[in-house]
Design an enzyme around this catalytic site. Sequence first.
Site, PDB file in Angstrom:
ATOM      1  N   GLY A 146      10.693 -42.495  15.098  1.00  0.00           N
ATOM      2  CA  GLY A 146      11.989 -43.144  15.124  1.00  0.00           C
ATOM      3  C   GLY A 146      12.731 -42.821  16.407  1.00  0.00           C
ATOM      4  N   GLY A 150      16.765 -43.204  18.486  1.00  0.00           N
ATOM      5  CA  GLY A 150      18.182 -43.542  18.465  1.00  0.00           C
ATOM      6  C   GLY A 150      18.715 -43.626  19.874  1.00  0.00           C
ATOM      7  CG  PHE A 154      22.426 -39.123  21.815  1.00  0.00           C
ATOM      8  CD1 PHE A 154      22.245 -37.902  21.190  1.00  0.00           C
ATOM      9  CD2 PHE A 154      23.433 -39.955  21.380  1.00  0.00           C
ATOM     10  CE1 PHE A 154      23.061 -37.523  20.136  1.00  0.00           C
ATOM     11  CE2 PHE A 154      24.258 -39.578  20.328  1.00  0.00           C
ATOM     12  CZ  PHE A 154      24.068 -38.357  19.706  1.00  0.00           C
ATOM     13  CB  VAL A 196      12.961 -38.970  14.496  1.00  0.00           C
ATOM     14  CG1 VAL A 196      12.414 -38.169  13.316  1.00  0.00           C
ATOM     15  CG2 VAL A 196      14.482 -38.982  14.460  1.00  0.00           C
ATOM     16  CE  LYS A 203      19.435 -37.151  15.253  1.00  0.00           C
ATOM     17  NZ  LYS A 203      20.580 -37.434  14.352  1.00  0.00           N
ATOM     18  CG  ASP A 261      27.340 -45.130   9.644  1.00  0.00           C
ATOM     19  OD1 ASP A 261      27.773 -46.290   9.469  1.00  0.00           O
ATOM     20  OD2 ASP A 261      26.456 -44.860  10.468  1.00  0.00           O
TER      21      ASP A 261
END
Length: 316
Positions: A18, A20, A22, A25, A40, A132
């Site tokens: 995975g 993101g 910045f 994972v 992460k 969120d």
Amino acid sequence: MSELKGVRKSYEIGKTIGEGSFAVVKAGRHIETGTPVAIKIVSKRDALFNEESLDREIATMMQCDHPNCVALYQVFDEPQNTYLILELITGGTVMDRIVELDMCSEHLACNVTKQVLHALQYLHNIGIIHRDLKPENILYASNDPRSPDYNTIKLADFGLAKFMTGSGAMKTICGTPAYVAPEVLSQEGDAPEGYDCKIDLWSLGVVVYVMLCGFPPFADENRALLFEQIKRGKYYFLSPYWDSVSDQAKDMVSKMIVVNPEDRLDTAQCLNHPWIMNEDTASTTRLHAYIIEILSFVVGNANNSVPIVPFCLFGN
């Protein structure tokens, strides 16, 4: 050969699973026990890196110990990167599962909702607001139908989560536009009143709506117009998409997506709602045939759709 130090002394770091803005994972394995984990890796060199946000995420997750929340096992803070050793989750998002099964039923939606409610009740009781909640942050623990965790839900991504203040009210505008509660959007005035954990119940109500019909109650490519829709709180159970949904499910949604937080159900009230209480007898019949086409579109465009990009303005 130089001696291994830091995270690599305890963990093998494998392939990327995975990415993101910045962080990346990767799959990992504890060298001594062989336990699989997710690692992460947060780059401190990235222009988008926010140390305060990372510290808040770590502090929040360190307090979480619930079967329906992704666990944080360990943190390694090194000069260029911070490594978060997390519980490995392999089942994908709830929308991934629905698309994979090529169907969604009230029983599935009810089961997911009940588990998320238990996670939220735990978080709210220890003073944490997730801030969120959205389908991308609701995961299945395993993708193996033979696993006892195949239907176990894990609430993930605590990047915007925060402990409630002494007054219980927060004023930071943050969240994901399509799922954000109206009181969060009302913090720009001269005398904002703040918000509390009820914002998570609004967001979950929107998630339930999406699971049951395949599209959100509020949608517009123009963020300002989307926010106006949310603040008005007007939505509909459109035919034919809602024709096969039970009255109990509609009642649950209609009591969660409520503009006034004082009139909105809290976690305990949701868990005692007839739709949740009667989960065992909820329909297993496939909901409207268009749902898979719509959800496939939503999942496929999740990273490119303006209305679902997380945001956080003026402060934390």
